[in-house]
Scaffold this motif. Structure first.
Motif, PDB file in Angstrom:
ATOM      1  N   GLU A   1       0.632  -0.861   0.004  1.00 46.00           N
ATOM      2  CA  GLU A   1       0.045  -0.052   0.149  1.00 46.00           C
ATOM      3  C   GLU A   1       1.593   1.226  -0.140  1.00 46.00           C
ATOM      4  O   GLU A   1       1.601   1.029   0.490  1.00 46.00           O
ATOM      5  CB  GLU A   1      -0.896  -0.249   1.233  1.00 46.00           C
ATOM      6  N   LEU A   2       0.859   2.249  -0.991  1.00 45.79           N
ATOM      7  CA  LEU A   2       1.340   2.894  -1.014  1.00 45.79           C
ATOM      8  C   LEU A   2       1.173   4.301  -0.696  1.00 45.79           C
ATOM      9  O   LEU A   2      -0.506   4.477  -1.350  1.00 45.79           O
ATOM     10  CB  LEU A   2       2.190   2.995  -2.440  1.00 45.79           C
ATOM     11  N   GLU A   3       1.656   5.602  -0.190  1.00 43.14           N
ATOM     12  CA  GLU A   3       0.384   6.431   0.428  1.00 43.14           C
ATOM     13  C   GLU A   3       1.791   7.414  -0.875  1.00 43.14           C
ATOM     14  O   GLU A   3       2.114   7.918  -1.181  1.00 43.14           O
ATOM     15  CB  GLU A   3       0.717   7.073   0.950  1.00 43.14           C
ATOM     16  N   ARG A   4       0.086   8.592  -1.631  1.00 46.09           N
ATOM     17  CA  ARG A   4       0.217   9.743  -1.930  1.00 46.09           C
ATOM     18  C   ARG A   4       1.844  10.911  -0.986  1.00 46.09           C
ATOM     19  O   ARG A   4       0.934  10.861   0.076  1.00 46.09           O
ATOM     20  CB  ARG A   4      -0.250  10.259  -2.356  1.00 46.09           C
ATOM     21  N   PRO A   5       2.624  10.725  -1.902  1.00 45.42           N
ATOM     22  CA  PRO A   5       3.500  12.010  -0.605  1.00 45.42           C
ATOM     23  C   PRO A   5       2.907  13.623  -0.533  1.00 45.42           C
ATOM     24  O   PRO A   5       1.997  13.230  -1.266  1.00 45.42           O
ATOM     25  CB  PRO A   5       4.418  12.676  -1.792  1.00 45.42           C
ATOM     26  N   SER A   6       3.324  14.165   0.970  1.00 44.37           N
ATOM     27  CA  SER A   6       2.155  14.533   0.695  1.00 44.37           C
ATOM     28  C   SER A   6       2.857  15.850   0.470  1.00 44.37           C
ATOM     29  O   SER A   6       3.718  16.523  -0.263  1.00 44.37           O
ATOM     30  CB  SER A   6       2.837  15.570   2.692  1.00 44.37           C
ATOM     31  N   LEU A   7       2.498  17.088   0.458  1.00 46.84           N
ATOM     32  CA  LEU A   7       2.181  18.382  -0.901  1.00 46.84           C
ATOM     33  C   LEU A   7       3.033  19.504   0.018  1.00 46.84           C
ATOM     34  O   LEU A   7       1.955  19.698   1.244  1.00 46.84           O
ATOM     35  CB  LEU A   7       0.795  18.370  -1.851  1.00 46.84           C
ATOM     36  N   TYR A   8       3.153  20.526  -0.878  1.00 53.63           N
ATOM     37  CA  TYR A   8       3.698  21.579  -0.150  1.00 53.63           C
ATOM     38  C   TYR A   8       3.514  22.807  -1.454  1.00 53.63           C
ATOM     39  O   TYR A   8       4.500  23.091  -2.362  1.00 53.63           O
ATOM     40  CB  TYR A   8       4.879  21.385   0.329  1.00 53.63           C
ATOM     41  N   ARG A   9       3.228  23.727  -0.491  1.00 51.33           N
ATOM     42  CA  ARG A   9       3.201  24.672  -1.487  1.00 51.33           C
ATOM     43  C   ARG A   9       4.277  26.147  -1.042  1.00 51.33           C
ATOM     44  O   ARG A   9       4.428  25.970  -0.080  1.00 51.33           O
ATOM     45  CB  ARG A   9       1.654  26.145  -0.998  1.00 51.33           C
ATOM     46  N   VAL A  10       4.570  26.395  -2.341  1.00 52.87           N
ATOM     47  CA  VAL A  10       4.879  27.217  -2.460  1.00 52.87           C
ATOM     48  C   VAL A  10       5.033  29.042  -2.490  1.00 52.87           C
ATOM     49  O   VAL A  10       4.205  29.302  -3.191  1.00 52.87           O
ATOM     50  CB  VAL A  10       6.720  26.846  -3.503  1.00 52.87           C
ATOM     51  N   VAL A  11       4.840  29.702  -1.288  1.00 50.23           N
ATOM     52  CA  VAL A  11       4.595  30.908  -1.141  1.00 50.23           C
ATOM     53  C   VAL A  11       6.211  32.140  -0.754  1.00 50.23           C
ATOM     54  O   VAL A  11       6.995  31.705  -0.893  1.00 50.23           O
ATOM     55  CB  VAL A  11       3.630  31.085  -0.029  1.00 50.23           C
ATOM     56  N   ILE A  12       5.443  32.938  -1.723  1.00 47.12           N
ATOM     57  CA  ILE A  12       6.204  34.103  -1.774  1.00 47.12           C
ATOM     58  C   ILE A  12       5.458  35.186  -1.258  1.00 47.12           C
ATOM     59  O   ILE A  12       4.587  35.442  -0.586  1.00 47.12           O
ATOM     60  CB  ILE A  12       6.581  35.205  -3.766  1.00 47.12           C
ATOM     61  N   LEU A  13       6.345  35.907  -0.183  1.00 44.87           N
ATOM     62  CA  LEU A  13       5.958  37.247   0.413  1.00 44.87           C
ATOM     63  C   LEU A  13       6.459  38.321   0.350  1.00 44.87           C
ATOM     64  O   LEU A  13       7.322  38.372  -0.549  1.00 44.87           O
ATOM     65  CB  LEU A  13       6.552  37.092   2.344  1.00 44.87           C
ATOM     66  N   ASN A  14       5.510  39.526   0.485  1.00 45.65           N
ATOM     67  CA  ASN A  14       5.461  40.402  -0.243  1.00 45.65           C
ATOM     68  C   ASN A  14       6.715  41.429   0.905  1.00 45.65           C
ATOM     69  O   ASN A  14       6.595  41.340   1.697  1.00 45.65           O
ATOM     70  CB  ASN A  14       4.781  41.439  -0.168  1.00 45.65           C
ATOM     71  N   ASP A  15       7.722  42.652   0.153  1.00 44.92           N
ATOM     72  CA  ASP A  15       8.187  43.210   0.727  1.00 44.92           C
ATOM     73  C   ASP A  15       8.244  44.011  -0.310  1.00 44.92           C
ATOM     74  O   ASP A  15       7.307  44.784  -1.436  1.00 44.92           O
ATOM     75  CB  ASP A  15       9.912  42.480   1.170  1.00 44.92           C
ATOM     76  N   ASP A  16       8.604  45.294   0.289  1.00 50.56           N
ATOM     77  CA  ASP A  16       8.665  46.834  -0.112  1.00 50.56           C
ATOM     78  C   ASP A  16      10.034  47.425  -0.278  1.00 50.56           C
ATOM     79  O   ASP A  16       9.552  48.693  -0.981  1.00 50.56           O
ATOM     80  CB  ASP A  16       8.071  47.807   1.417  1.00 50.56           C
ATOM     81  N   TYR A  17      10.868  46.688  -1.002  1.00 53.07           N
ATOM     82  CA  TYR A  17      11.944  47.238  -1.505  1.00 53.07           C
ATOM     83  C   TYR A  17      12.379  46.158  -2.967  1.00 53.07           C
ATOM     84  O   TYR A  17      12.894  46.829  -4.191  1.00 53.07           O
ATOM     85  CB  TYR A  17      12.950  46.566  -0.393  1.00 53.07           C
ATOM     86  N   THR A  18      11.758  45.286  -3.149  1.00 52.89           N
ATOM     87  CA  THR A  18      12.584  44.251  -4.648  1.00 52.89           C
ATOM     88  C   THR A  18      11.343  44.866  -5.380  1.00 52.89           C
ATOM     89  O   THR A  18      10.292  44.938  -5.095  1.00 52.89           O
ATOM     90  CB  THR A  18      11.915  43.135  -4.355  1.00 52.89           C
TER      91      THR A  18
END
Length: 108
Positions: A23-40
């Motif tokens: 019995e194989l489980e699907r791997p856990s998934l992760y969201r990649v999130v970009i955070l705002n800053d006032d300089y970039t």
């Protein structure tokens, strides 16, 4: 069984057992999130989204504006190893270009 007894032909064939499928489980998934800053600069964020997340310019611009107005935005959903790699690549690229842009991951 003594040496003079002949083995029963039914016992010689043995028992056929079908191996259970693991019995194989699907791997856990992760969201990649970009955070705002006032300089970039916004153009730099668009470039990051195109280079590291394979977005076309229109989609990258939409995500960048979402990040700019809401403070954070999801760039993609990946397995843990891929998400960790993307976060590391974006953060290293940002530092190399002297921008404070931050990328994180969270369980989906």
């Amino acid at each position: 069984m003594s040496q003079h007894e002949r083995p029963d032909p039914e016992h010689e064939r043995g028992l056929a057992v079908e191996a259970a499928k693991p019995e194989l489980e699907r791997p856990s998934l992760y969201r990649v999130v970009i955070l705002n800053d006032d300089y970039t600069p916004m153009d730099f964020v668009v470039e990051v989204l195109q280079v590291f997340f394979g977005m076309n310019r229109e989609k990258a611009t939409q995500v960048m504006l979402h990040v700019h107005t809401r403070g954070r935005g999801v760039c993609g959903v990946y397995t843990r190893e891929v998400a960790e790699t993307k976060v590391s690549q974006v953060n290293d690229f940002s530092r190399t270009h002297q921008h404070p842009l931050m990328c994180t991951m969270e369980k989906a």
